[in-house]
Design a protein around this motif. Structure first.
Motif, mmCIF file in Angstrom:
data_model
loop_
_atom_site.group_PDB
_atom_site.id
_atom_site.type_symbol
_atom_site.label_atom_id
_atom_site.label_comp_id
_atom_site.label_asym_id
_atom_site.label_seq_id
_atom_site.Cartn_x
_atom_site.Cartn_y
_atom_site.Cartn_z
ATOM 1 N N LYS A 84 45.608 43.929 35.660
ATOM 2 C CA LYS A 84 45.676 44.812 34.483
ATOM 3 C C LYS A 84 46.901 44.701 33.653
ATOM 4 N N ASN A 85 48.089 44.049 34.093
ATOM 5 C CA ASN A 85 49.235 44.287 33.604
ATOM 6 C C ASN A 85 49.647 42.995 32.659
ATOM 7 N N PHE A 86 48.606 42.037 32.309
ATOM 8 C CA PHE A 86 48.969 40.953 31.259
ATOM 9 C C PHE A 86 47.565 40.505 30.882
ATOM 10 N N THR A 87 47.826 39.617 29.887
ATOM 11 C CA THR A 87 46.698 38.995 29.072
ATOM 12 C C THR A 87 46.467 37.633 29.604
ATOM 13 N N PRO A 88 45.507 37.293 30.369
ATOM 14 C CA PRO A 88 45.245 35.746 30.621
ATOM 15 C C PRO A 88 44.795 35.240 29.302
ATOM 16 N N VAL A 89 45.442 33.877 29.112
ATOM 17 C CA VAL A 89 44.977 32.932 28.191
ATOM 18 C C VAL A 89 44.531 31.800 29.058
ATOM 19 N N GLY A 95 52.351 40.917 29.104
ATOM 20 C CA GLY A 95 52.194 40.020 27.715
ATOM 21 C C GLY A 95 51.213 38.978 28.111
ATOM 22 N N SER A 96 51.294 37.887 27.332
ATOM 23 C CA SER A 96 50.220 36.869 27.427
ATOM 24 C C SER A 96 50.863 35.825 28.291
ATOM 25 N N VAL A 97 50.001 35.374 29.333
ATOM 26 C CA VAL A 97 50.218 34.738 30.333
ATOM 27 C C VAL A 97 49.137 33.356 30.301
ATOM 28 N N LEU A 98 49.469 31.992 30.347
ATOM 29 C CA LEU A 98 48.648 31.066 30.516
ATOM 30 C C LEU A 98 48.059 31.040 31.807
ATOM 31 N N ALA A 116 42.028 27.714 33.531
ATOM 32 C CA ALA A 116 40.844 28.260 33.133
ATOM 33 C C ALA A 116 39.773 28.419 34.538
ATOM 34 N N CYS A 117 39.895 27.660 35.419
ATOM 35 C CA CYS A 117 38.886 27.538 36.510
ATOM 36 C C CYS A 117 39.307 28.430 37.246
ATOM 37 N N LEU A 118 40.631 28.969 37.440
ATOM 38 C CA LEU A 118 41.095 30.247 38.181
ATOM 39 C C LEU A 118 40.556 31.590 37.497
ATOM 40 N N LEU A 119 39.997 31.462 36.314
ATOM 41 C CA LEU A 119 39.426 32.681 35.663
ATOM 42 C C LEU A 119 37.864 32.581 35.642
ATOM 43 N N GLY A 120 37.315 31.816 36.400
ATOM 44 C CA GLY A 120 35.878 31.545 36.663
ATOM 45 C C GLY A 120 34.970 30.702 35.734
ATOM 46 N N ILE A 121 35.964 29.749 34.781
ATOM 47 C CA ILE A 121 35.216 29.004 33.829
ATOM 48 C C ILE A 121 35.013 27.635 34.476
ATOM 49 N N ASN A 122 33.773 27.231 34.291
ATOM 50 C CA ASN A 122 33.587 25.898 34.986
ATOM 51 C C ASN A 122 33.982 24.607 34.481
ATOM 52 N N CYS A 123 35.086 24.341 34.296
ATOM 53 C CA CYS A 123 35.753 23.135 33.877
ATOM 54 C C CYS A 123 36.316 22.005 34.760
ATOM 55 N N ARG A 124 36.069 22.462 35.763
ATOM 56 C CA ARG A 124 36.767 21.465 36.792
ATOM 57 C C ARG A 124 35.915 20.022 36.852
#
Ligand code: SF4
Length: 154
Positions: A41-46, A12-15, A18-26
């Motif tokens: 592939k088994n969950f939807t990252p939020v 399902g949806s998993v929080l 964002a920085c672990l998903l490659g977003i430059n927010c640090r």
């Protein structure tokens, strides 16, 4: 034999920090992409960045606990300051509350958060004395509300 993913049981949806998903927010304007999470592939990252959601910019001065950890901030006894000496407890708390609201809206059961951060750390956080055992503020709030929180190592 290939190593089993520590995130194989999530669905399902998993929080996810964002920085672990490659977003430059640090604080330093960079990301900390985690291949194992990005390839799952088994969950939807939020993606969530509590510090950005709390109104802080990127880049920003690094912050740490001046007193206690996330649980103690929630109890009213902890405090977070940045490298300029400013008390940033309030934006950190606002960001944590936004993340909780999203978690409840999406009915998520799990979060995967970046270890060591004063917001996202699950077992270690930064303090004025360096890394200490403790829980980040957002991680503590999610745990307090029944969400299972993992770090990037699972
Ligand atoms: S560790 Fe958490 S607060 Fe820090 S940049 Fe990553 S998502 Fe944002």
């Amino acid at each position: 034999m290939p190593r089993q993913s520590p995130f194989g049981h999530l669905e399902g949806s998993v929080l996810v920090s964002a920085c672990l998903l490659g977003i430059n927010c640090r604080y330093d304007g960079k990301a900390k992409p985690c291949h194992e999470i990005l390839s799952a592939k088994n969950f939807t990252p939020v993606p969530v960045c509590p510090e950005r959601l709390g109104g802080l910019p990127t880049p920003r001065p690094p912050a740490c606990f001046a007193k206690g950890d996330g649980r103690e901030v929630l109890a009213g006894t902890g405090r977070i300051v940045n490298a300029d000496g400013a008390d940033v407890t309030e934006p950190f708390l606002n960001g944590a509350l936004h993340v909780l609201e999203l978690a409840q809206l999406l009915n998520v059961r799990w979060a995967v958060l970046k270890e060591g951060s004063p917001s996202c750390g699950t077992t270690r956080v930064s303090s004025r004395e360096g890394r200490i055992q403790g829980v980040g503020l957002t991680a503590a709030l999610l745990m307090q509300n029944g969400i299972q929180v993992l770090n990037e190592d699972g």
